[in-house]
Scaffold this motif. Sequence first.
Motif, short mmCIF file in Angstrom:
data_model
loop_
_atom_site.label_atom_id
_atom_site.label_comp_id
_atom_site.label_asym_id
_atom_site.label_seq_id
_atom_site.Cartn_x
_atom_site.Cartn_y
_atom_site.Cartn_z
N SER A 120 -7.86 -4.04 -3.06
CA SER A 120 -7.42 -2.78 -2.48
C SER A 120 -8.47 -1.72 -2.76
O SER A 120 -9.24 -1.82 -3.71
N GLY A 122 -4.23 -0.50 6.35
CA GLY A 122 -4.15 0.72 5.56
C GLY A 122 -4.39 1.97 6.38
O GLY A 122 -4.36 1.96 7.61
N THR A 166 0.86 -1.18 0.00
CA THR A 166 0.00 0.00 0.00
C THR A 166 0.89 1.22 0.00
O THR A 166 2.07 1.14 0.39
N GLU A 199 -6.38 4.76 1.91
CA GLU A 199 -6.20 3.54 1.12
C GLU A 199 -6.09 2.33 2.04
O GLU A 199 -5.36 2.35 3.04
#
Length: 480
Positions: free
Chosen positions: A464, A440, A415, A444
């Motif tokens: 994601s 995250g 990430t 995100e």
Amino acid sequence: MDSSTTGGGPLSIVLSDDGLFAAHINGKDLIIYSDVTSEYKEAQTSRIKENNVKILKFCSTRSGSSSGSKRHLLIANESRVSIWQLLPLQLVAEIKNVEPGALNIEFGGNDSEVLIFHAWNTKMAVHSIEDGRTSVIKTPKSAHPLGFGFRPDSNQLAILLKPETSDILTIHHPSSCELLNRTVLPSIDAQGLKWSPDGKWIAIWDTASSGTKVLILTADGQLFRTYDGPSGVDDAFDLGVKQIEWSPAVGPNGASDVLAVGKVNGNIDLLRTRTFSSSTTLSHAFPTDQNSPVIWRERHTSAMGDAEYAETTSSSALNMSPELPGPPRGVAIMSFSPDRNLLSTVDTMRSNVVWIWALDGSPRLASILVHEQPVRQLVWHPSTPQLLINTITNTLPSVRWWSPQSHPVIARVPTHKNESGKYELKWLAGSDNDSVFWFGSSEEYVVGYLSAEEQSVQFEVLNSLTNQGYGSHSGSISRN
């Protein structure tokens, strides 16, 4: 992680407490994600009426909340609250003309109730979205969730009030908010309350300046016992209580057997609920005897920031985690494993160290994990003894994992780097793979799991999500 605020632009991503749903607001669009591990990346979108949304919250999945198609989401700005059903996504209720300056807005004992704490804590309004009824409780002591709580199963409301000089506890009927009992508390400045998970007890702790003082009340609000510290200990050095935590309700009788009392001096008193007297005191001190547990130290394995755990000695761990100046000392984190056999803790004086205590039989120190950065979060798996450790990571985003039978591991997570180094973790409930979790920041998240291949551990990405929609990450990142 169940609420978010914004000053404009896309609202930060919010996850439900079981990790099954994610939501964010982009402009006037409310976007809901479900089936987050599925390869079919579909999302529900609907237009909202609110401008300048300040609060976005899922309803808790605690007992008493609806499930499935009836699960709800709350959206609020300065003057308006709307409640949305998730599956399918549709508006089900609105609360208009909210007084400005509300201190907190959230769901009540179920997802058909909304609590609004008015400015200056003058009152708490309980709105029913089923029949439009509104009940008012005057002078709540605090709008913080520690100032009130709902009894497991029955959803009776217990709330701390401060009408004048004395702390008062009131108990209210779960549907009508009718007053069931009122108790004037023998406290100086009550800091919060917590129901035991079995619903039998309410524990309230007093301000640290009064020394150790925890009030134990029955479910109907009657004072049962006051815990003022272990017997035979000089209370001249008693610095008081920082926080408390109940053990889960498990076993044949479904009882919460232990109340952990975290002290300002860094110790933890374990109270057995049969007598509410101290059976053991845990101390955050590195052991020096030969029977000490394995101590794991985080060490970097590459210039990029990859890391792993390595065994170390007590003296080496002590050098790596000196006592830190700054905020007052105290137990920062206490978290029981789901079977209540393990307790993980962090002390503010050594905020980079995780202490794991075994509570089956005579309590003992089971493991110590020493990190380079302060620990932000400890998250037990909801049904198995797996612990995720989240530190403030200024280099590569990484997750740390511990279990009683395995070598602890550190794995990079694919990430984007958050400049603050502050990430969040949440297990995903009900997945076919029971080790799936979110990792995250509010901008995100990725959802995936750890997999072992020979000598490496990888984070396998399932999906994601960014605050603009589904991301493009895929694959895995391996630990060197």
